[in-house]
Design a protein around this motif. Structure first.
Motif, PDB file in Angstrom:
ATOM      1  N   GLY A   9       0.799  -1.214   0.000  1.00  0.00           N
ATOM      2  CA  GLY A   9       0.000   0.000   0.000  1.00  0.00           C
ATOM      3  C   GLY A   9       0.833   1.265   0.000  1.00  0.00           C
ATOM      4  N   THR A  10       0.147   2.384  -0.097  1.00  0.00           N
ATOM      5  CA  THR A  10       0.796   3.687  -0.051  1.00  0.00           C
ATOM      6  C   THR A  10       0.990   4.131   1.385  1.00  0.00           C
ATOM      7  OG1 THR A  10      -1.371   4.711  -0.318  1.00  0.00           O
ATOM      8  CG2 THR A  10      -0.044   4.420  -2.294  1.00  0.00           C
ATOM      9  N   SER A  11       1.303   5.414   1.568  1.00  0.00           N
ATOM     10  CA  SER A  11       1.689   5.918   2.892  1.00  0.00           C
ATOM     11  C   SER A  11       0.583   5.790   3.935  1.00  0.00           C
ATOM     12  CB  SER A  11       2.134   7.377   2.798  1.00  0.00           C
ATOM     13  OG  SER A  11       1.103   8.185   2.264  1.00  0.00           O
ATOM     14  N   GLN A  12      -0.677   5.752   3.507  1.00  0.00           N
ATOM     15  CA  GLN A  12      -1.774   5.612   4.458  1.00  0.00           C
ATOM     16  C   GLN A  12      -2.281   4.181   4.578  1.00  0.00           C
ATOM     17  OE1 GLN A  12      -4.617   9.193   4.640  1.00  0.00           O
ATOM     18  NE2 GLN A  12      -3.982   9.161   2.494  1.00  0.00           N
ATOM     19  N   GLY A  13      -1.829   3.311   3.688  1.00  0.00           N
ATOM     20  CA  GLY A  13      -2.338   1.946   3.683  1.00  0.00           C
ATOM     21  C   GLY A  13      -3.784   1.910   3.206  1.00  0.00           C
ATOM     22  N   ILE A  14      -4.309   0.695   3.075  1.00  0.00           N
ATOM     23  CA  ILE A  14      -5.716   0.478   2.742  1.00  0.00           C
ATOM     24  C   ILE A  14      -6.268  -0.572   3.710  1.00  0.00           C
ATOM     25  CG2 ILE A  14      -7.396  -0.164   0.983  1.00  0.00           C
ATOM     26  CD1 ILE A  14      -5.317   0.417  -1.157  1.00  0.00           C
ATOM     27  N   PRO A  15      -7.378  -0.286   4.426  1.00  0.00           N
ATOM     28  CA  PRO A  15      -8.206   0.907   4.326  1.00  0.00           C
ATOM     29  C   PRO A  15      -7.547   2.131   4.963  1.00  0.00           C
ATOM     30  CG  PRO A  15      -9.038  -0.519   6.050  1.00  0.00           C
ATOM     31  CD  PRO A  15      -7.938  -1.280   5.366  1.00  0.00           C
ATOM     32  N   VAL A  16      -7.914   3.306   4.450  1.00  0.00           N
ATOM     33  CA  VAL A  16      -7.451   4.567   5.009  1.00  0.00           C
ATOM     34  C   VAL A  16      -8.345   4.920   6.194  1.00  0.00           C
ATOM     35  CG1 VAL A  16      -7.124   7.028   4.544  1.00  0.00           C
ATOM     36  CG2 VAL A  16      -6.628   5.335   2.765  1.00  0.00           C
ATOM     37  N   ILE A  17      -7.758   5.387   7.265  1.00  0.00           N
ATOM     38  CA  ILE A  17      -8.524   5.784   8.445  1.00  0.00           C
ATOM     39  C   ILE A  17      -9.611   6.778   8.045  1.00  0.00           C
ATOM     40  CG2 ILE A  17      -8.394   6.986  10.669  1.00  0.00           C
ATOM     41  CD1 ILE A  17      -5.525   5.923  10.920  1.00  0.00           C
ATOM     42  N   SER A  19     -11.954   6.638   5.954  1.00  0.00           N
ATOM     43  CA  SER A  19     -12.426   6.632   4.573  1.00  0.00           C
ATOM     44  C   SER A  19     -13.641   5.721   4.393  1.00  0.00           C
ATOM     45  CB  SER A  19     -11.326   6.174   3.627  1.00  0.00           C
ATOM     46  OG  SER A  19     -11.806   6.097   2.293  1.00  0.00           O
ATOM     47  N   THR A  20     -14.585   6.197   3.587  1.00  0.00           N
ATOM     48  CA  THR A  20     -15.727   5.374   3.191  1.00  0.00           C
ATOM     49  C   THR A  20     -15.657   5.033   1.692  1.00  0.00           C
ATOM     50  OG1 THR A  20     -17.059   7.365   2.803  1.00  0.00           O
ATOM     51  CG2 THR A  20     -17.216   6.324   4.997  1.00  0.00           C
ATOM     52  N   HIS A  21     -14.470   5.186   1.108  1.00  0.00           N
ATOM     53  CA  HIS A  21     -14.277   4.809  -0.290  1.00  0.00           C
ATOM     54  C   HIS A  21     -14.581   3.317  -0.451  1.00  0.00           C
ATOM     55  CE1 HIS A  21     -12.175   3.865  -4.047  1.00  0.00           C
ATOM     56  NE2 HIS A  21     -12.179   5.158  -4.310  1.00  0.00           N
ATOM     57  N   PRO A  22     -15.235   2.919  -1.532  1.00  0.00           N
ATOM     58  CA  PRO A  22     -15.607   1.507  -1.696  1.00  0.00           C
ATOM     59  C   PRO A  22     -14.446   0.529  -1.540  1.00  0.00           C
ATOM     60  CG  PRO A  22     -16.726   2.836  -3.335  1.00  0.00           C
ATOM     61  CD  PRO A  22     -15.782   3.755  -2.624  1.00  0.00           C
ATOM     62  N   VAL A  23     -13.256   0.881  -2.038  1.00  0.00           N
ATOM     63  CA  VAL A  23     -12.117  -0.031  -1.897  1.00  0.00           C
ATOM     64  C   VAL A  23     -11.734  -0.183  -0.425  1.00  0.00           C
ATOM     65  CG1 VAL A  23      -9.691  -0.423  -2.495  1.00  0.00           C
ATOM     66  CG2 VAL A  23     -11.275   0.420  -4.232  1.00  0.00           C
ATOM     67  N   CYS A  24     -11.834   0.899   0.336  1.00  0.00           N
ATOM     68  CA  CYS A  24     -11.509   0.824   1.764  1.00  0.00           C
ATOM     69  C   CYS A  24     -12.523  -0.031   2.524  1.00  0.00           C
ATOM     70  CB  CYS A  24     -11.445   2.225   2.365  1.00  0.00           C
ATOM     71  SG  CYS A  24     -10.034   3.205   1.789  1.00  0.00           S
ATOM     72  N   LEU A  25     -13.729  -0.177   1.977  1.00  0.00           N
ATOM     73  CA  LEU A  25     -14.765  -0.981   2.619  1.00  0.00           C
ATOM     74  C   LEU A  25     -14.807  -2.409   2.083  1.00  0.00           C
ATOM     75  CD1 LEU A  25     -17.681   1.643   2.642  1.00  0.00           C
ATOM     76  CD2 LEU A  25     -16.043   1.145   4.464  1.00  0.00           C
ATOM     77  N   SER A  26     -13.924  -2.721   1.138  1.00  0.00           N
ATOM     78  CA  SER A  26     -13.916  -4.045   0.529  1.00  0.00           C
ATOM     79  C   SER A  26     -13.617  -5.131   1.557  1.00  0.00           C
ATOM     80  CB  SER A  26     -12.855  -4.096  -0.578  1.00  0.00           C
ATOM     81  OG  SER A  26     -12.691  -5.413  -1.074  1.00  0.00           O
ATOM     82  N   THR A  27     -14.242  -6.278   1.377  1.00  0.00           N
ATOM     83  CA  THR A  27     -13.968  -7.436   2.236  1.00  0.00           C
ATOM     84  C   THR A  27     -12.958  -8.389   1.599  1.00  0.00           C
ATOM     85  OG1 THR A  27     -15.863  -8.621   1.294  1.00  0.00           O
ATOM     86  CG2 THR A  27     -16.251  -7.327   3.297  1.00  0.00           C
ATOM     87  N   ASN A  28     -12.509  -8.075   0.398  1.00  0.00           N
ATOM     88  CA  ASN A  28     -11.512  -8.899  -0.281  1.00  0.00           C
ATOM     89  C   ASN A  28     -10.156  -8.670   0.379  1.00  0.00           C
ATOM     90  OD1 ASN A  28      -9.670 -10.128  -2.015  1.00  0.00           O
ATOM     91  ND2 ASN A  28     -10.663  -9.394  -3.874  1.00  0.00           N
ATOM     92  N   LYS A  29      -9.533  -9.729   0.812  1.00  0.00           N
ATOM     93  CA  LYS A  29      -8.232  -9.642   1.483  1.00  0.00           C
ATOM     94  C   LYS A  29      -7.197  -8.934   0.620  1.00  0.00           C
ATOM     95  CE  LYS A  29      -4.806 -12.610   3.747  1.00  0.00           C
ATOM     96  NZ  LYS A  29      -4.436 -14.021   4.055  1.00  0.00           N
ATOM     97  N   LYS A  30      -7.284  -9.081  -0.697  1.00  0.00           N
ATOM     98  CA  LYS A  30      -6.287  -8.481  -1.582  1.00  0.00           C
ATOM     99  C   LYS A  30      -6.445  -6.963  -1.688  1.00  0.00           C
ATOM    100  CE  LYS A  30      -5.494 -12.637  -4.320  1.00  0.00           C
ATOM    101  NZ  LYS A  30      -5.562 -13.280  -5.657  1.00  0.00           N
ATOM    102  N   ASP A  31      -7.543  -6.421  -1.209  1.00  0.00           N
ATOM    103  CA  ASP A  31      -7.737  -4.974  -1.194  1.00  0.00           C
ATOM    104  C   ASP A  31      -7.272  -4.338   0.117  1.00  0.00           C
ATOM    105  OD1 ASP A  31      -8.829  -4.574  -3.762  1.00  0.00           O
ATOM    106  OD2 ASP A  31     -10.771  -5.321  -3.076  1.00  0.00           O
ATOM    107  N   LYS A  32      -6.734  -5.121   1.024  1.00  0.00           N
ATOM    108  CA  LYS A  32      -6.237  -4.600   2.301  1.00  0.00           C
ATOM    109  C   LYS A  32      -4.714  -4.574   2.229  1.00  0.00           C
ATOM    110  CE  LYS A  32     -10.266  -6.390   4.739  1.00  0.00           C
ATOM    111  NZ  LYS A  32     -10.956  -5.090   4.746  1.00  0.00           N
TER     112      LYS A  32
END
Length: 253
Positions: A9-17, A19-32
């Motif tokens: 991830g980038t400097s904030q990681g995913i999910p971002v603190i 954030s309600t962005h759909p990717v940050c709310l994803s349940t897919n392990k590969k999106d974390k």
């Protein structure tokens, strides 16, 4: 050689603190995605590239029992903020070698004075050995390491080549001399932060153009933000030899 992606991830990681962005709310392990770092293992050696704020959890998650040293790409917080968590390895092996440019080591000595200044140590502080590296090859345990100087905006930082594998993160531009060091790669690992242009990072289009120029056999994209989109959706759009890296991915090379 074995490479483990400790964080992608980038400097904030995913999910971002917050954030309600759909990717940050994803349940897919590969999106974390934790902050970007890899583990490189060969023979009996284990080295980490970068030591960000997620370092403790990354070591636990990957069940890392020992390291021989840390290679630092540059001094930004998402790449060095976990240095204090070297302590368990120091208790195990003594001082841990830290390999970086002199500018970077000087910055670390300022930010982590209690680690680097012998006159300001407290009991239990990590012990480190400062190993200054320049833009020329050096050897670790029979393996040649080739620094690759790239520009992270206006900042000169290092990527590293190990045999026919290269790891580059936080790249925006690479000059022609350094590109020559990236020929004939089996695996290129390089950043692609998002779709929109970024002042100090490659976006996806820029990364793909560079990949097309360098022609590695395979490429894994890392340092990914939530603005790139869902892992499974983005990977379907990539060329057949380009993949999105994800946390805990292991490459045997």
């Amino acid at each position: 050689m074995k490479i483990t992606f400790l964080g992608t991830g980038t400097s904030q990681g995913i999910p971002v603190i917050t954030s309600t962005h759909p990717v940050c709310l994803s349940t897919n392990k590969k999106d974390k995605r934790l902050r970007v770092s890899i583990l490189v293992e060969w023979e009996e050696c284990t080295y980490v590239i970068d030591c960000g704020p997620d370092f403790r959890y990354q070591m636990l998650r990957a069940n890392v029992q020992k390291i021989n040293g840390v290679l630092i790409t540059h001094e930004h917080a998402d790449h060095i903020a976990g240095l204090d968590d070297l302590r368990p390895f120091c208790f195990q092996i003594g001082a841990v070698p830290i390999f970086a440019q002199k500018r970077v080591l000087d910055n670390l000595a300022y930010r982590f004075e209690y680690i680097f200044n012998d006159n300001y140590k407290y009991p239990g502080a990590p012990k480190v050995i400062q190993e200054v590296i320049e833009n020329k090859p050096f050897t670790l345990k029979n393996l040649e390491i080739i620094p690759i100087e790239v520009m992270h905006g206006e900042l000169k930082i290092f990527g590293y080549r190990f045999n026919n594998v290269a790891y580059l993160t936080d790249v925006k531009t690479i000059d022609s001399v350094e590109k020559k060091k990236l020929r004939n790669l089996d695996v290129l690992i390089i950043n692609a932060i998002r779709f929109k242009p970024h002042h100090s990072h490659l976006n996806l289009d820029e990364a793909l153009k560079l990949i097309e120029e360098l022609k590695p056999k395979k490429t894994y994209l890392t340092h990914i933000s939530h603005h790139l989109g869902f892992h499974e959706e983005v990977e379907k759009t990539l060329p057949k030899n380009v993949f999105l890296a994800y946390d805990e991915l292991v490459l045997e090379i």
